[in-house]
Design an enzyme around this catalytic site. Sequence first.
Site, mmCIF file in Angstrom:
data_model
loop_
_atom_site.group_PDB
_atom_site.id
_atom_site.type_symbol
_atom_site.label_atom_id
_atom_site.label_comp_id
_atom_site.label_asym_id
_atom_site.label_seq_id
_atom_site.Cartn_x
_atom_site.Cartn_y
_atom_site.Cartn_z
ATOM 1 N N ASN A 1 0.841 -1.199 0.000
ATOM 2 C CA ASN A 1 0.000 0.000 0.000
ATOM 3 C C ASN A 1 0.874 1.246 0.000
ATOM 4 O O ASN A 1 1.969 1.268 0.562
ATOM 5 C CB ASN A 1 -1.020 -0.011 1.145
ATOM 6 C CG ASN A 1 -0.441 -0.194 2.525
ATOM 7 O OD1 ASN A 1 0.600 -0.817 2.684
ATOM 8 N ND2 ASN A 1 -1.115 0.343 3.519
ATOM 9 N N GLU B 1 0.197 5.234 0.630
ATOM 10 C CA GLU B 1 -0.787 6.247 1.014
ATOM 11 C C GLU B 1 -0.380 7.634 0.515
ATOM 12 O O GLU B 1 0.719 7.822 -0.018
ATOM 13 C CB GLU B 1 -0.961 6.224 2.537
ATOM 14 C CG GLU B 1 -1.553 4.901 3.008
ATOM 15 C CD GLU B 1 -1.788 4.832 4.500
ATOM 16 O OE1 GLU B 1 -2.471 3.888 4.924
ATOM 17 O OE2 GLU B 1 -1.279 5.700 5.250
ATOM 18 N N CYS C 1 -3.969 0.703 -2.785
ATOM 19 C CA CYS C 1 -3.895 -0.541 -2.008
ATOM 20 C C CYS C 1 -2.763 -1.435 -2.532
ATOM 21 O O CYS C 1 -2.364 -1.335 -3.696
ATOM 22 C CB CYS C 1 -5.195 -1.317 -2.122
ATOM 23 S SG CYS C 1 -6.619 -0.549 -1.347
ATOM 24 N N GLU D 1 -2.918 -4.593 -3.207
ATOM 25 C CA GLU D 1 -3.367 -5.522 -4.252
ATOM 26 C C GLU D 1 -3.327 -4.848 -5.633
ATOM 27 O O GLU D 1 -2.871 -5.442 -6.612
ATOM 28 C CB GLU D 1 -4.795 -6.006 -3.966
ATOM 29 C CG GLU D 1 -4.932 -6.788 -2.672
ATOM 30 C CD GLU D 1 -5.294 -5.899 -1.481
ATOM 31 O OE1 GLU D 1 -4.786 -4.764 -1.395
ATOM 32 O OE2 GLU D 1 -6.089 -6.349 -0.647
ATOM 33 N N CYS E 1 -10.132 -5.123 -0.025
ATOM 34 C CA CYS E 1 -11.287 -4.224 0.039
ATOM 35 C C CYS E 1 -12.154 -4.418 -1.208
ATOM 36 O O CYS E 1 -11.758 -5.113 -2.152
ATOM 37 C CB CYS E 1 -10.820 -2.768 0.150
ATOM 38 S SG CYS E 1 -10.210 -2.052 -1.402
ATOM 39 N N CYS F 1 -10.474 -3.478 -4.543
ATOM 40 C CA CYS F 1 -9.456 -4.449 -4.964
ATOM 41 C C CYS F 1 -10.102 -5.739 -5.442
ATOM 42 O O CYS F 1 -9.594 -6.389 -6.356
ATOM 43 C CB CYS F 1 -8.471 -4.722 -3.828
ATOM 44 S SG CYS F 1 -7.333 -3.350 -3.580
HETATM 45 ZN ZN LIG Z 1 -7.990 -2.369 -1.665
#
Ligand SMILES: [Zn+2]
Length: 141
Positions: free
Chosen positions: A43, A45, A54, A56, A95, A98
Site C-alpha cells: 500500500n 498512502e 492498495c 493488491e 477491500c 481491490c
Molecule cells: Zn484495496
Amino acid sequence: MSGADRLVEAALQARQKAYAPYSNFLVGAAVESVNGDIAVGANMENACYRLGVCAEQSALAAAAQAFGLGKVARIAVVGGPRGDDTGGGGPITPCGGCRQAIAEAAQQAGCDTEILCCDAAGEDRLTTTIRQLLPAAFTLD
Ligand SMILES: [Zn+2]
C-alpha cells in the site's frame, strides 16, 4: 518451501516497503503467474487520503507489466498494524475496490483467481477465490 509459502514470503517482503504513514497499517501483496513468476506491491498512502493505492492494486499493476493480467493465477495478501510482524490479528481480505480489480484480472486470465488472505506473519491464512469474495463482479460483458 511450497508455492504458497513462496508467494506469501514475497508478500511479506513487499509489506516491509509499504508507505503508510497515515493508517500505520502495512499491507503487502504478491501476484503469481501461471508460470510461477511473482510481481509484488504494497500500500502507498497519500496526504490526500483518497489517492492512496492498495497493495493488491499496486501488485496487479506490477503484474500487468511483468507478465500480463492474462497470466495471473494466484494472489497473496498479508497485513497488520506497523510493528506487528508476529501476526495474531487474523487474516486480512481485499477491500471492495481491490476485489473488483482482481475480478478484472481473473476475467483476463479466464480463471477463478485463488486468494491467500493472511495475517502480518503470513501464518494465519484464509484461502478463498475471487468468485467467493465478489460473486457479482462487474464484467466486460
Ligand atoms: Zn484495496
